[in-house]
Design an enzyme around this catalytic site. Sequence first.
Site: not given
Ligand code: NAD
Ligand code: WQD
Length: 341
Positions: A127, A152, A156
């Site tokens: 991330s 969290y 990562k």
């Molecule tokens: P998500 O929660 O929709 O998907 C994660 C999936 O993993 C879920 O279906 C959950 O049930 C499953 N899971 C969690 N722990 C588990 C375990 N121990 N065994 C088996 N399954 C398990 O999340 P996402 O948004 O699809 O994110 C996927 C990955 O990407 C995560 O590692 C997250 O940290 C990373 N990521 C997400 C974002 C974002 O903003 N969505 C940004 C950067 C990184």
């Molecule tokens: C985006 C922008 C908020 C909600 C998070 C995690 C990061 C990564 C992605 C996994 C920010 C603003 C949000 C609302 C708002 N995940 N906002 N009103 O914070 O960039 O990142 O998700 O790795 O680790 O921290 O994403 O979608 O929460 O926010 O104004 O109700 O929207 O302040 O500027 P963020 P977000």
Amino acid sequence: MKKSSVLVCGGAGYIGSHTTVELINAGYDVVIVDNLSNSDRKAIEGVCQITGINIPFIEVDCCDREAFRKVFEQYEFDSAIHFAASKAVGESVAKPMLYYRNNLTSLMNLIDLMCEFGRHNIVFSSSCTVYGEPDKQPVTEQTPRKEATSPYGNTKQISEDILRDAVAATEGLKGIALRYFNPIGAHPSALIGELPRGVPQNLVPYITQTAAGIRECLSVFGDDYPTPDGSCIRDYIDVVDLAKAHVKAIGRMIEVADAPRYEVFNIGTGRGVSVLELVTRFQEVNNLKLNYKIAPRRAGDIVAIWADPTKANDVLGWHAERNLDDTLAAAWAWQKNLETL
Ligand code: NAD
Ligand code: WQD
């Protein structure tokens, strides 16, 4: 020609389900494991409907090593993508042990089993959170990681290091960490998308739920930041584009024998978009009025971050293709379709 098979851990989730579709489109077989802790079987049904394939799904917790081992005994695959993690930043502050245990144990079990069974390639979901508040924009893969501001984010950073070290110590093992920026949107079919539980913490699901009348009003967290319109800036990447980056990463590990065995890539558009800009685009493209208000800053938010995706462009041959308007239209189409699923 049929390509090899990929284990998708967390494949019922938001990014994992979209990635499964793109892997199938690219000719790979897929096996999905997920414990459904943050997802629903409906996502698997959606993926099967889109692809027309009955994809094997095993409900298993990747932290349960013996149950996870059975998947390795039963299925042939040479590559795995590790999405399985808990991802709510605020919850990780309240329940750090849950996050360290789930995110690290599941990854370590995967690495151990890949080594034990002689399987080779691991893609890890990292991330942009690993950069914290960067001193300079856009961020490249060389931009220093800052000390994590949440458990969290720390998982990562630690996970990247675990994968890097395991690869260095294990002949034949390869790893790619993809540092996602802010994934948004949904599959154009509107059959799969993001399924937040409870009140959404992320911007776009909060917007779509407000537009649908589930939430009363979107709070824009801060309009007094040192940015052109005062709201925070992020790099919003379409989830289908993001999914395709995984296909490129798997392809590289399988096909490019002399590639470095551990690599990191930024996966973003290279374009910073403010919260207010995003809200405006959402209203215009979907021809609706969103109820929103300016609210105080959210604790822990960084002011601005966007990617330099040059390395992914040049080395993976991956580019973000969908424009923001199409992505926001897809997010809204998914929200509307959710009621019918
Ligand atoms: P998500 O929660 O929709 O998907 C994660 C999936 O993993 C879920 O279906 C959950 O049930 C499953 N899971 C969690 N722990 C588990 C375990 N121990 N065994 C088996 N399954 C398990 O999340 P996402 O948004 O699809 O994110 C996927 C990955 O990407 C995560 O590692 C997250 O940290 C990373 N990521 C997400 C974002 C974002 O903003 N969505 C940004 C950067 C990184
Ligand atoms: C985006 C922008 C908020 C909600 C998070 C995690 C990061 C990564 C992605 C996994 C920010 C603003 C949000 C609302 C708002 N995940 N906002 N009103 O914070 O960039 O990142 O998700 O790795 O680790 O921290 O994403 O979608 O929460 O926010 O104004 O109700 O929207 O302040 O500027 P963020 P977000």
